[in-house]
Design an enzyme around this catalytic site. Structure first.
Site, PDB file in Angstrom:
ATOM      1  CG  HIS A  49      58.763  87.802  15.722  1.00 12.51           C
ATOM      2  ND1 HIS A  49      59.731  87.413  16.619  1.00 12.51           N
ATOM      3  CD2 HIS A  49      59.324  88.769  14.959  1.00 12.51           C
ATOM      4  CE1 HIS A  49      60.818  88.135  16.427  1.00 12.51           C
ATOM      5  NE2 HIS A  49      60.607  88.958  15.420  1.00 12.51           N
ATOM      6  CB  THR A  52      55.665  81.658   7.278  1.00 10.01           C
ATOM      7  OG1 THR A  52      56.439  82.796   6.878  1.00 10.01           O
ATOM      8  CG2 THR A  52      54.234  81.837   6.837  1.00 10.01           C
ATOM      9  NE  ARG A  53      60.385  80.717  12.749  1.00 12.35           N
ATOM     10  CZ  ARG A  53      60.115  82.030  12.738  1.00 12.35           C
ATOM     11  NH1 ARG A  53      59.520  82.578  11.706  1.00 12.35           N
ATOM     12  NH2 ARG A  53      60.442  82.787  13.761  1.00 12.35           N
ATOM     13  CE  LYS A 270      59.343  85.164   6.909  1.00 12.89           C
ATOM     14  NZ  LYS A 270      58.636  84.410   7.946  1.00 12.89           N
ATOM     15  CG  HIS A 274      70.184  79.739   7.637  1.00  9.39           C
ATOM     16  ND1 HIS A 274      69.362  79.569   8.733  1.00  9.39           N
ATOM     17  CD2 HIS A 274      71.153  78.797   7.751  1.00  9.39           C
ATOM     18  CE1 HIS A 274      69.819  78.567   9.463  1.00  9.39           C
ATOM     19  NE2 HIS A 274      70.895  78.092   8.893  1.00  9.39           N
ATOM     20  CB  CYS A 319      63.759  87.127  14.068  1.00  7.78           C
ATOM     21  SG  CYS A 319      62.956  85.804  14.998  1.00  7.78           S
ATOM     22  CE  LYS A 350      62.901  72.585   9.370  1.00  9.32           C
ATOM     23  NZ  LYS A 350      63.807  73.519  10.107  1.00  9.32           N
TER      24      LYS A 350
HETATM   25  C1  LIG Z   1      63.941  84.824  11.194  1.00 10.47           C
HETATM   26  C2  LIG Z   1      63.839  83.384  11.620  1.00 10.47           C
HETATM   27  C3  LIG Z   1      63.466  82.427  10.689  1.00 10.47           C
HETATM   28  C4  LIG Z   1      63.379  81.089  11.067  1.00 10.47           C
HETATM   29  N1  LIG Z   1      62.967  80.155  10.160  1.00 10.47           N
HETATM   30  C5  LIG Z   1      62.807  78.865  10.535  1.00 10.47           C
HETATM   31  C6  LIG Z   1      62.259  77.918   9.637  1.00 10.47           C
HETATM   32  O1  LIG Z   1      61.923  78.248   8.497  1.00 10.47           O
HETATM   33  N2  LIG Z   1      62.093  76.651  10.065  1.00 10.47           N
HETATM   34  C7  LIG Z   1      62.438  76.267  11.337  1.00 10.47           C
HETATM   35  O2  LIG Z   1      62.289  75.084  11.657  1.00 10.47           O
HETATM   36  N3  LIG Z   1      62.945  77.153  12.212  1.00 10.47           N
HETATM   37  C8  LIG Z   1      63.132  78.430  11.850  1.00 10.47           C
HETATM   38  N4  LIG Z   1      63.608  79.360  12.741  1.00 10.47           N
HETATM   39  C9  LIG Z   1      64.040  78.918  14.072  1.00 10.47           C
HETATM   40  C10 LIG Z   1      62.931  78.740  15.062  1.00 10.47           C
HETATM   41  O3  LIG Z   1      61.979  79.750  14.963  1.00 10.47           O
HETATM   42  C11 LIG Z   1      63.587  78.668  16.440  1.00 10.47           C
HETATM   43  O4  LIG Z   1      64.574  77.651  16.428  1.00 10.47           O
HETATM   44  C12 LIG Z   1      62.581  78.380  17.539  1.00 10.47           C
HETATM   45  O5  LIG Z   1      61.513  79.284  17.501  1.00 10.47           O
HETATM   46  C13 LIG Z   1      63.304  78.448  18.880  1.00 10.47           C
HETATM   47  O6  LIG Z   1      62.386  78.143  19.906  1.00 10.47           O
HETATM   48  P1  LIG Z   1      62.668  78.557  21.416  1.00 10.47           P
HETATM   49  O7  LIG Z   1      61.566  77.993  22.212  1.00 10.47           O
HETATM   50  O8  LIG Z   1      64.079  78.212  21.743  1.00 10.47           O
HETATM   51  O9  LIG Z   1      62.630  80.143  21.392  1.00 10.47           O
HETATM   52  P2  LIG Z   1      61.370  81.152  21.551  1.00 10.47           P
HETATM   53  O10 LIG Z   1      60.216  80.707  20.743  1.00 10.47           O
HETATM   54  O11 LIG Z   1      61.911  82.507  21.330  1.00 10.47           O
HETATM   55  O12 LIG Z   1      60.973  80.978  23.084  1.00 10.47           O
HETATM   56  C14 LIG Z   1      61.794  81.401  24.127  1.00 10.47           C
HETATM   57  C15 LIG Z   1      60.890  82.006  25.173  1.00 10.47           C
HETATM   58  O13 LIG Z   1      61.651  82.223  26.349  1.00 10.47           O
HETATM   59  C16 LIG Z   1      61.185  83.422  26.936  1.00 10.47           C
HETATM   60  N5  LIG Z   1      62.252  83.916  27.804  1.00 10.47           N
HETATM   61  C17 LIG Z   1      63.473  84.360  27.431  1.00 10.47           C
HETATM   62  N6  LIG Z   1      64.184  84.683  28.517  1.00 10.47           N
HETATM   63  C18 LIG Z   1      63.408  84.437  29.584  1.00 10.47           C
HETATM   64  C19 LIG Z   1      63.598  84.579  30.991  1.00 10.47           C
HETATM   65  N7  LIG Z   1      64.742  85.040  31.494  1.00 10.47           N
HETATM   66  N8  LIG Z   1      62.572  84.241  31.816  1.00 10.47           N
HETATM   67  C20 LIG Z   1      61.389  83.768  31.311  1.00 10.47           C
HETATM   68  N9  LIG Z   1      61.169  83.632  29.991  1.00 10.47           N
HETATM   69  C21 LIG Z   1      62.169  83.949  29.143  1.00 10.47           C
HETATM   70  C22 LIG Z   1      60.885  84.337  25.758  1.00 10.47           C
HETATM   71  O14 LIG Z   1      59.987  85.379  26.103  1.00 10.47           O
HETATM   72  C23 LIG Z   1      60.323  83.354  24.754  1.00 10.47           C
HETATM   73  O15 LIG Z   1      58.902  83.333  24.783  1.00 10.47           O
HETATM   74  C24 LIG Z   1      63.702  80.706  12.390  1.00 10.47           C
HETATM   75  C25 LIG Z   1      64.066  81.692  13.332  1.00 10.47           C
HETATM   76  C26 LIG Z   1      64.127  83.013  12.951  1.00 10.47           C
HETATM   77  C27 LIG Z   1      64.528  84.044  13.957  1.00 10.47           C
END
Ligand SMILES: Cc1cc2nc3c(=O)[nH]c(=O)nc-3n(C[C@H](O)[C@H](O)[C@H](O)COP(=O)(O)OP(=O)(O)OC[C@H]3O[C@@H](n4cnc5c(N)ncnc54)[C@H](O)[C@@H]3O)c2cc1C
Length: 386
Positions: A49, A52-53, A270, A274, A319, A350
């Site tokens: 959430h 933007t990224r 924004k 990091h 986050c 990304k």
């Molecule tokens: C503030 C912030 C800024 C960022 N900026 C950048 C950026 O500029 N560029 C970039 O490339 N990356 C950026 N990132 C990193 C990027 O957003 C993350 O690396 C990426 O979203 C991780 O993806 P994910 O699928 O692992 O996690 P998520 O997108 O969080 O997905 C995990 C999912 O698993 C689900 N889940 C968790 N536990 C369970 C369970 N027990 N059972 C079922 N479902 C479950 C959750 O509900 C969630 O939907 C940023 C992150 C943050 C927090």
């Protein structure tokens, strides 16, 4: 307990990586794919959430990411064409830091290795070209015009809509997986908090903060840490409009490491930090923005020193990062047919379009994706460097 539901492939976690893989598999018509998410994506309970990224190509975290970033950009453009939505804003990205900063040096090395266009500028020249920045000659800027901003939540909405329309992929929301089990006949079972049970031949686990505890159930210890992260939006003048101000990363020995965005759609300027952050256990409630004095103070100190046209604080948010010890991703198949994708350490989004493709192909074919070797667990056992 309700009856078990079987699918060929089960994806636990329908966030950035899980929905990206599900969307890829929806497009291939692969037989039965079941996605389980504890919430209803997109949502603000994970790491996707905040609107933007950034996407950068000349990669400061290592040249090995560059081919993946290039493929990801192709796939983002493809998604835009297919959906007709504005998902990528080509604002450019400016990487700022001391000339001696390893990150800046690696940005330049990545650009050289892959022949990527990159403009390297002295601080005062950066300030002339982008008056939103006030920098002296100690700072160097490495500007990448092809880089830019991804609309993260809108992207997840697009994937969600396409998955909901598909015939082969089912997303079950509100399904929090609490336990995994290996099946004697092969495959895996996932048990949800509400008593539902799902089985599958192959499993992809990309459940953010719960990757580590779920794998521990199967005797696999992952060195991942959950970290609370903050970011905020501020009033800003015309210098911060997207056509005048690129996305940025800023590395400073005293202040820390920051990233930020122009004022997009009137949301405000924004900025987020990091490095640092508060370590939390999986499932532990996260304190709201402002709970710690540094939440605001560390952002304001960068604004005061370097961003003369940024004004009043609008609002902040929290986050989470799931960090690995070396801040490189953790993607592996620790048991046959069980793929884990986690530890994205605050820089994974990304790549989600490209990783969704690679992880989807891995699930479908059973063959490890060669572009993902080097992200494995072996490096923590001392035998492979990322
Ligand atoms: C503030 C912030 C800024 C960022 N900026 C950048 C950026 O500029 N560029 C970039 O490339 N990356 C950026 N990132 C990193 C990027 O957003 C993350 O690396 C990426 O979203 C991780 O993806 P994910 O699928 O692992 O996690 P998520 O997108 O969080 O997905 C995990 C999912 O698993 C689900 N889940 C968790 N536990 C369970 C369970 N027990 N059972 C079922 N479902 C479950 C959750 O509900 C969630 O939907 C940023 C992150 C943050 C927090």
């Amino acid at each position: 307990m309700s009856a078990s539901i079987h699918a060929n492939h089960l994806i636990i976690g329908g966030g950035s990586m899980g929905l990206a893989a599900a969307d890829y598999l929806a497009g291939t018509g692969e037989p039965s794919v079941q996605v389980l998410d504890a919430h209803s994506p997109p949502h603000d309970q994970g790491a996707h959430h905040g609107e933007t990224r950034l996407i950068r190509l000349a990669y400061g975290e290592g040249g090995r990411y560059v081919p993946l970033a290039l493929r990801a950009l192709e796939r983002w453009n493809e998604l835009e064409r297919e959906t007709g939505e504005s998902l990528f804003l080509p604002t450019g990205v400016l990487n700022l830091g001391l000339a001696s900063a390893p990150f800046i040096q690696q940005v330049q090395a990545s650009a050289n290795q892959f022949d990527l266009p990159l403009e390297v500028l002295e601080g005062p020249t950066v300030s002339q070209r982008w008056p939103g920045w006030q920098l002296d000659e100690r700072i160097k800027g490495a500007f990448e015009a092809r880089a830019g901003v991804l609309r993260v939540e809108r992207i997840l909405e697009c994937w969600r809509q396409r998955v909901d329309r598909s015939e082969n992929v089912t997303l079950t929301t509100g399904a929090q997986v609490v336990r995994l089990e290996t099946l004697q006949a092969g495959g895996y079972a996932a048990f949800c908090a509400d008593g539902q049970r799902f089985t599958a031949d192959r499993l992809l686990i990309c459940a953010g903060q719960h990757v580590s505890p779920l794998l521990a159930e199967l005797g696999i210890e992952l060195p991942l840490t959950r970290v609370r992260k903050t970011f905020a939006w501020f009033e800003a003048d015309q210098r911060y409009a997207p056509k005048h101000f690129p996305g940025f990363s800023f590395t400073d020995n005293d202040l820390g490491i920051y990233y930020g965005f122009p004022d997009i759609d009137g949301a405000g300027f924004k900025i987020g930090r990091h490095d640092s952050g508060q370590i939390l256990a999986p499932g532990e409630p996260m304190a709201a923005f402002g709970a710690y004095p540094e939440d605001f103070a560390e952002l304001q100190q960068v604004i005061d020193r370097h961003l003369p046209g940024v004004g009043a604080f609008r609002h902040g948010a929290v986050c989470q990062y799931i960090r690995s010890p070396d801040e490189h991703f953790l993607i592996d198949e620790p048991l046959p047919g069980l793929i884990v994708a986690g530890g994205f350490s605050g820089h994974g989004f990304k790549f989600a379009s490209a990783l969704g493709e690679s992880l989807g192909q891995w699930l479908a074919s059973g063959r490890a994706a060669t572009e993902l070797t080097g992200f494995g667990l072996g490096r923590f056992r001392g035998n492979v460097s990322p």
